[in-house]
Design a protein around this motif. Structure first.
Motif, PDB file in Angstrom:
ATOM      1  N   GLY A 209       0.794  -1.229   0.000  1.00  0.00           N
ATOM      2  CA  GLY A 209       0.000   0.000   0.000  1.00  0.00           C
ATOM      3  C   GLY A 209       0.821   1.271   0.000  1.00  0.00           C
ATOM      4  O   GLY A 209       0.261   2.360  -0.163  1.00  0.00           O
ATOM      5  N   LEU A 210       2.151   1.170   0.187  1.00  0.00           N
ATOM      6  CA  LEU A 210       2.963   2.392   0.252  1.00  0.00           C
ATOM      7  C   LEU A 210       2.952   3.131  -1.080  1.00  0.00           C
ATOM      8  O   LEU A 210       2.877   4.363  -1.105  1.00  0.00           O
ATOM      9  CB  LEU A 210       4.400   2.042   0.654  1.00  0.00           C
ATOM     10  CG  LEU A 210       5.382   3.219   0.725  1.00  0.00           C
ATOM     11  CD1 LEU A 210       4.908   4.248   1.743  1.00  0.00           C
ATOM     12  CD2 LEU A 210       6.784   2.730   1.070  1.00  0.00           C
ATOM     13  N   ALA A 211       3.008   2.397  -2.195  1.00  0.00           N
ATOM     14  CA  ALA A 211       3.025   3.050  -3.505  1.00  0.00           C
ATOM     15  C   ALA A 211       1.755   3.855  -3.740  1.00  0.00           C
ATOM     16  O   ALA A 211       1.800   4.973  -4.263  1.00  0.00           O
ATOM     17  CB  ALA A 211       3.205   2.000  -4.610  1.00  0.00           C
ATOM     18  N   VAL A 212       0.609   3.303  -3.338  1.00  0.00           N
ATOM     19  CA  VAL A 212      -0.664   4.014  -3.511  1.00  0.00           C
ATOM     20  C   VAL A 212      -0.691   5.278  -2.660  1.00  0.00           C
ATOM     21  O   VAL A 212      -1.100   6.353  -3.109  1.00  0.00           O
ATOM     22  CB  VAL A 212      -1.847   3.093  -3.137  1.00  0.00           C
ATOM     23  CG1 VAL A 212      -3.157   3.867  -3.209  1.00  0.00           C
ATOM     24  CG2 VAL A 212      -1.885   1.893  -4.065  1.00  0.00           C
ATOM     25  N   THR A 213      -0.239   5.162  -1.403  1.00  0.00           N
ATOM     26  CA  THR A 213      -0.215   6.317  -0.507  1.00  0.00           C
ATOM     27  C   THR A 213       0.695   7.419  -1.051  1.00  0.00           C
ATOM     28  O   THR A 213       0.335   8.597  -1.062  1.00  0.00           O
ATOM     29  CB  THR A 213       0.278   5.896   0.880  1.00  0.00           C
ATOM     30  OG1 THR A 213      -0.589   4.883   1.393  1.00  0.00           O
ATOM     31  CG2 THR A 213       0.297   7.077   1.845  1.00  0.00           C
ATOM     32  N   ILE A 214       1.856   7.023  -1.538  1.00  0.00           N
ATOM     33  CA  ILE A 214       2.813   7.995  -2.065  1.00  0.00           C
ATOM     34  C   ILE A 214       2.258   8.672  -3.309  1.00  0.00           C
ATOM     35  O   ILE A 214       2.349   9.896  -3.463  1.00  0.00           O
ATOM     36  CB  ILE A 214       4.152   7.301  -2.377  1.00  0.00           C
ATOM     37  CG1 ILE A 214       4.862   6.916  -1.073  1.00  0.00           C
ATOM     38  CG2 ILE A 214       5.053   8.211  -3.210  1.00  0.00           C
ATOM     39  CD1 ILE A 214       6.121   6.107  -1.290  1.00  0.00           C
ATOM     40  N   SER A 215       1.676   7.893  -4.220  1.00  0.00           N
ATOM     41  CA  SER A 215       1.142   8.465  -5.464  1.00  0.00           C
ATOM     42  C   SER A 215       0.092   9.524  -5.164  1.00  0.00           C
ATOM     43  O   SER A 215       0.110  10.620  -5.729  1.00  0.00           O
ATOM     44  CB  SER A 215       0.532   7.356  -6.328  1.00  0.00           C
ATOM     45  OG  SER A 215       1.510   6.421  -6.706  1.00  0.00           O
ATOM     46  N   THR A 216      -0.823   9.193  -4.270  1.00  0.00           N
ATOM     47  CA  THR A 216      -1.901  10.126  -3.936  1.00  0.00           C
ATOM     48  C   THR A 216      -1.358  11.407  -3.325  1.00  0.00           C
ATOM     49  O   THR A 216      -1.719  12.515  -3.713  1.00  0.00           O
ATOM     50  CB  THR A 216      -2.889   9.463  -2.962  1.00  0.00           C
ATOM     51  OG1 THR A 216      -3.390   8.263  -3.548  1.00  0.00           O
ATOM     52  CG2 THR A 216      -4.051  10.398  -2.643  1.00  0.00           C
ATOM     53  N   ALA A 217      -0.470  11.245  -2.340  1.00  0.00           N
ATOM     54  CA  ALA A 217       0.058  12.414  -1.637  1.00  0.00           C
ATOM     55  C   ALA A 217       0.950  13.263  -2.537  1.00  0.00           C
ATOM     56  O   ALA A 217       0.862  14.494  -2.541  1.00  0.00           O
ATOM     57  CB  ALA A 217       0.838  11.963  -0.397  1.00  0.00           C
ATOM     58  N   ALA A 218       1.800  12.609  -3.344  1.00  0.00           N
ATOM     59  CA  ALA A 218       2.740  13.351  -4.177  1.00  0.00           C
ATOM     60  C   ALA A 218       2.036  14.093  -5.303  1.00  0.00           C
ATOM     61  O   ALA A 218       2.366  15.239  -5.612  1.00  0.00           O
ATOM     62  CB  ALA A 218       3.800  12.399  -4.743  1.00  0.00           C
ATOM     63  N   VAL A 219       1.050  13.430  -5.928  1.00  0.00           N
ATOM     64  CA  VAL A 219       0.293  14.104  -6.988  1.00  0.00           C
ATOM     65  C   VAL A 219      -0.459  15.300  -6.419  1.00  0.00           C
ATOM     66  O   VAL A 219      -0.525  16.372  -7.022  1.00  0.00           O
ATOM     67  CB  VAL A 219      -0.683  13.112  -7.659  1.00  0.00           C
ATOM     68  CG1 VAL A 219      -1.667  13.872  -8.549  1.00  0.00           C
ATOM     69  CG2 VAL A 219       0.098  12.104  -8.486  1.00  0.00           C
ATOM     70  N   LEU A 220      -1.035  15.111  -5.226  1.00  0.00           N
ATOM     71  CA  LEU A 220      -1.721  16.218  -4.566  1.00  0.00           C
ATOM     72  C   LEU A 220      -0.759  17.361  -4.309  1.00  0.00           C
ATOM     73  O   LEU A 220      -1.083  18.528  -4.525  1.00  0.00           O
ATOM     74  CB  LEU A 220      -2.337  15.743  -3.251  1.00  0.00           C
ATOM     75  CG  LEU A 220      -3.010  16.820  -2.390  1.00  0.00           C
ATOM     76  CD1 LEU A 220      -4.187  17.420  -3.140  1.00  0.00           C
ATOM     77  CD2 LEU A 220      -3.466  16.232  -1.065  1.00  0.00           C
ATOM     78  N   ALA A 221       0.454  17.035  -3.880  1.00  0.00           N
ATOM     79  CA  ALA A 221       1.448  18.065  -3.596  1.00  0.00           C
ATOM     80  C   ALA A 221       1.842  18.799  -4.865  1.00  0.00           C
ATOM     81  O   ALA A 221       1.930  20.018  -4.899  1.00  0.00           O
ATOM     82  CB  ALA A 221       2.674  17.442  -2.947  1.00  0.00           C
ATOM     83  N   GLY A 222       2.088  18.025  -5.949  1.00  0.00           N
ATOM     84  CA  GLY A 222       2.494  18.646  -7.204  1.00  0.00           C
ATOM     85  C   GLY A 222       1.444  19.580  -7.751  1.00  0.00           C
ATOM     86  O   GLY A 222       1.755  20.596  -8.364  1.00  0.00           O
ATOM     87  N   THR A 223       0.168  19.246  -7.529  1.00  0.00           N
ATOM     88  CA  THR A 223      -0.920  20.095  -8.005  1.00  0.00           C
ATOM     89  C   THR A 223      -1.138  21.286  -7.083  1.00  0.00           C
ATOM     90  O   THR A 223      -1.292  22.423  -7.517  1.00  0.00           O
ATOM     91  CB  THR A 223      -2.224  19.275  -8.093  1.00  0.00           C
ATOM     92  OG1 THR A 223      -1.995  18.166  -8.956  1.00  0.00           O
ATOM     93  CG2 THR A 223      -3.354  20.127  -8.630  1.00  0.00           C
ATOM     94  N   THR A 224      -1.113  21.021  -5.788  1.00  0.00           N
ATOM     95  CA  THR A 224      -1.500  22.038  -4.815  1.00  0.00           C
ATOM     96  C   THR A 224      -0.448  23.117  -4.659  1.00  0.00           C
ATOM     97  O   THR A 224      -0.782  24.281  -4.438  1.00  0.00           O
ATOM     98  CB  THR A 224      -1.758  21.372  -3.452  1.00  0.00           C
ATOM     99  OG1 THR A 224      -2.677  20.310  -3.640  1.00  0.00           O
ATOM    100  CG2 THR A 224      -2.318  22.372  -2.458  1.00  0.00           C
ATOM    101  N   PHE A 225       0.816  22.782  -4.825  1.00  0.00           N
ATOM    102  CA  PHE A 225       1.855  23.783  -4.618  1.00  0.00           C
ATOM    103  C   PHE A 225       1.848  24.848  -5.700  1.00  0.00           C
ATOM    104  O   PHE A 225       2.513  25.875  -5.571  1.00  0.00           O
ATOM    105  CB  PHE A 225       3.234  23.111  -4.556  1.00  0.00           C
ATOM    106  CG  PHE A 225       3.609  22.685  -3.162  1.00  0.00           C
ATOM    107  CD1 PHE A 225       4.326  23.516  -2.323  1.00  0.00           C
ATOM    108  CD2 PHE A 225       3.205  21.451  -2.679  1.00  0.00           C
ATOM    109  CE1 PHE A 225       4.661  23.122  -1.038  1.00  0.00           C
ATOM    110  CE2 PHE A 225       3.536  21.057  -1.400  1.00  0.00           C
ATOM    111  CZ  PHE A 225       4.260  21.886  -0.575  1.00  0.00           C
ATOM    112  N   ALA A 226       1.102  24.623  -6.769  1.00  0.00           N
ATOM    113  CA  ALA A 226       0.979  25.645  -7.811  1.00  0.00           C
ATOM    114  C   ALA A 226      -0.161  26.600  -7.519  1.00  0.00           C
ATOM    115  O   ALA A 226      -0.388  27.542  -8.250  1.00  0.00           O
ATOM    116  CB  ALA A 226       0.757  24.981  -9.172  1.00  0.00           C
ATOM    117  N   THR A 227      -0.890  26.392  -6.437  1.00  0.00           N
ATOM    118  CA  THR A 227      -2.015  27.235  -6.056  1.00  0.00           C
ATOM    119  C   THR A 227      -1.699  27.932  -4.749  1.00  0.00           C
ATOM    120  O   THR A 227      -0.593  27.879  -4.231  1.00  0.00           O
ATOM    121  CB  THR A 227      -3.289  26.379  -5.903  1.00  0.00           C
ATOM    122  OG1 THR A 227      -3.137  25.547  -4.752  1.00  0.00           O
ATOM    123  CG2 THR A 227      -3.516  25.514  -7.132  1.00  0.00           C
ATOM    124  N   THR A 228      -2.732  28.566  -4.175  1.00  0.00           N
ATOM    125  CA  THR A 228      -2.540  29.314  -2.936  1.00  0.00           C
ATOM    126  C   THR A 228      -2.785  28.466  -1.707  1.00  0.00           C
ATOM    127  O   THR A 228      -2.743  28.974  -0.598  1.00  0.00           O
ATOM    128  CB  THR A 228      -3.517  30.499  -2.894  1.00  0.00           C
ATOM    129  OG1 THR A 228      -4.861  30.001  -3.001  1.00  0.00           O
ATOM    130  CG2 THR A 228      -3.254  31.461  -4.030  1.00  0.00           C
TER     131      THR A 228
END
Length: 363
Positions: A209-228
């Motif tokens: 399950g680590l790969a799934v957790t990382i994918s979700t969190a990292a994609v969220l980070a990559g998207t969110t850091f471009a916003t406020t």
């Protein structure tokens, strides 16, 4: 038509950088999670901390995807970059404790040098990544691809953009530098034995399950850091291990409950069908017995008038009335069961049933 070749790391990273393809990034995480987790585990010596380091590494990859994608050749592998990033993250996470531990281990090894040729993994593990970090980038990446990812020289050369011969020379050079570094720290071995030890032990399976957790969190980070909403993303990515465990347990419970309810609904449907099959012959039997009972009742009425009903006929009449009563009772029980096994709410998973207090009925 031949089989399609899998996309390279560089192609997947470019897809994510240009179009935000979560599936491409998830494939990268799945492909390299074991490598990154194992590299982190060797350095932080804790499974929980290794998971955190791995998550930070892929978060960094998501943030810098556009810049890094522009520097890679189309067939490049990210394995070397990920190992270097893992090294940096591990040092940031446990810099003081790791250095103290490393100095103590090195002092003990200098006092008690190992005479054997093949290095023991327990002695090699704590300083392996420190030794590899001293290599130049070309040698570092060649060594990681050859012995950590267990790729052949042709694949190594393709990923690095060099010929097979050049890849072989880089691997041999990196292995020799690594052996010399270890020799200065009390670990004496040959290049072949060192290569075998790394290939056999360096990469371990990451927790399920680590790969799934990382994918979700990292994609969220990559998207969110471009916003406020940067702060919210950081809080999400920095969930503690306990929080992740609770969420995983809740998801597992929900899935298990759904499976149980679906299984129960299937059993209730089967039970209802069985009851319906049992009802048909009993209904016919009741109709027949009612007809016979009516006929015998007429005979009784006539006998009372004519005083001519024999004892045998009277006994047969009582027997038929008893069977009629039993059949009527059985039908009433079946009616109750059908009412109890009534259809419940419909949802996206199909029809489920509710059954309360059902009893077995013997016709």
């Amino acid at each position: 038509m031949g089989d399609m070749q899998p996309k390279s790391d560089a192609q997947l990273l470019r897809e994510y950088a240009e179009s935000g393809s979560e599936s491409a990034f998830t494939e990268l995480v799945t492909r390299h999670t074991d490598l990154v987790y194992s590299a982190a585990l060797r350095q932080v010596l804790s499974s929980d901390l290794a998971c955190d380091v791995a998550q930070n590494v892929f978060t960094s990859l998501a943030r810098g995807a556009r810049t890094l994608a522009g520097k890679l050749n189309p067939d490049a592998s990210l394995a070397g970059w990920l190992c270097r990033c893992t090294r940096n993250q591990a040092l940031n996470l446990r810099r003081d404790d790791f250095r103290r531990h490393s100095r103590e281990r090195q002092a003990m090894e200098n006092l008690h040098p190992s005479p054997e040729t093949a290095p023991e993994w327990d002695r090699l593990c704590p300083i392996l990544d420190e030794a590899i970090s001293g290599l130049n980038e070309a040698d570092h990446d060649a060594l990681v691809l050859r012995y950590f990812k267990n790729q052949d020289l042709c694949s190594v050369g393709l990923a690095l953009g060099v010929s097979d011969d050049t890849a072989q020379k880089r691997v041999a050079r990196a292995l020799e530098k690594l052996r010399e570094y270890l020799a200065h720290h009390g670990i004496t071995t040959t290049g072949a034995a060192l290569a075998l030890a790394i290939s056999a032990n360096a990469v371990q399976a990451a927790p399920v399950g680590l790969a799934v957790t990382i994918s979700t969190a990292a994609v969220l980070a990559g998207t969110t850091f471009a916003t406020t909403t940067t702060a919210t993303a950081i809080k999400t990515i920095a969930m503690t291990t306990l929080q992740k465990t609770i969420i995983t347990a809740a998801l597992a419970t929900a899935v298990g409950t759904g499976i149980f309810e679906a299984h129960q609904a299937s059993q209730l449907r089967d039970q209802l069908q069985t009851l319906q099959k049992q009802q048909a012959p009993l209904t016919e039997q009741l109709a027949q017995l009612q007809a016979e009972n009516k006929q015998l009742s007429n005979l009784v009425a006539q006998a009372k008038d004519q005083k001519s009903l024999s004892q045998a006929q009277f006994n047969e009449l009582l027997k038929l009335r008893g069977q009629t009563g039993q059949t009527r009772t059985a039908l009433q029980e079946l009616a109750k069961l059908k009412k109890q096994c009534r259809p419940a709410k419909r949802d996206n998973t199909g029809l489920s049933y509710q059954c309360h207090g059902a009893r077995n009925v013997h016709g």
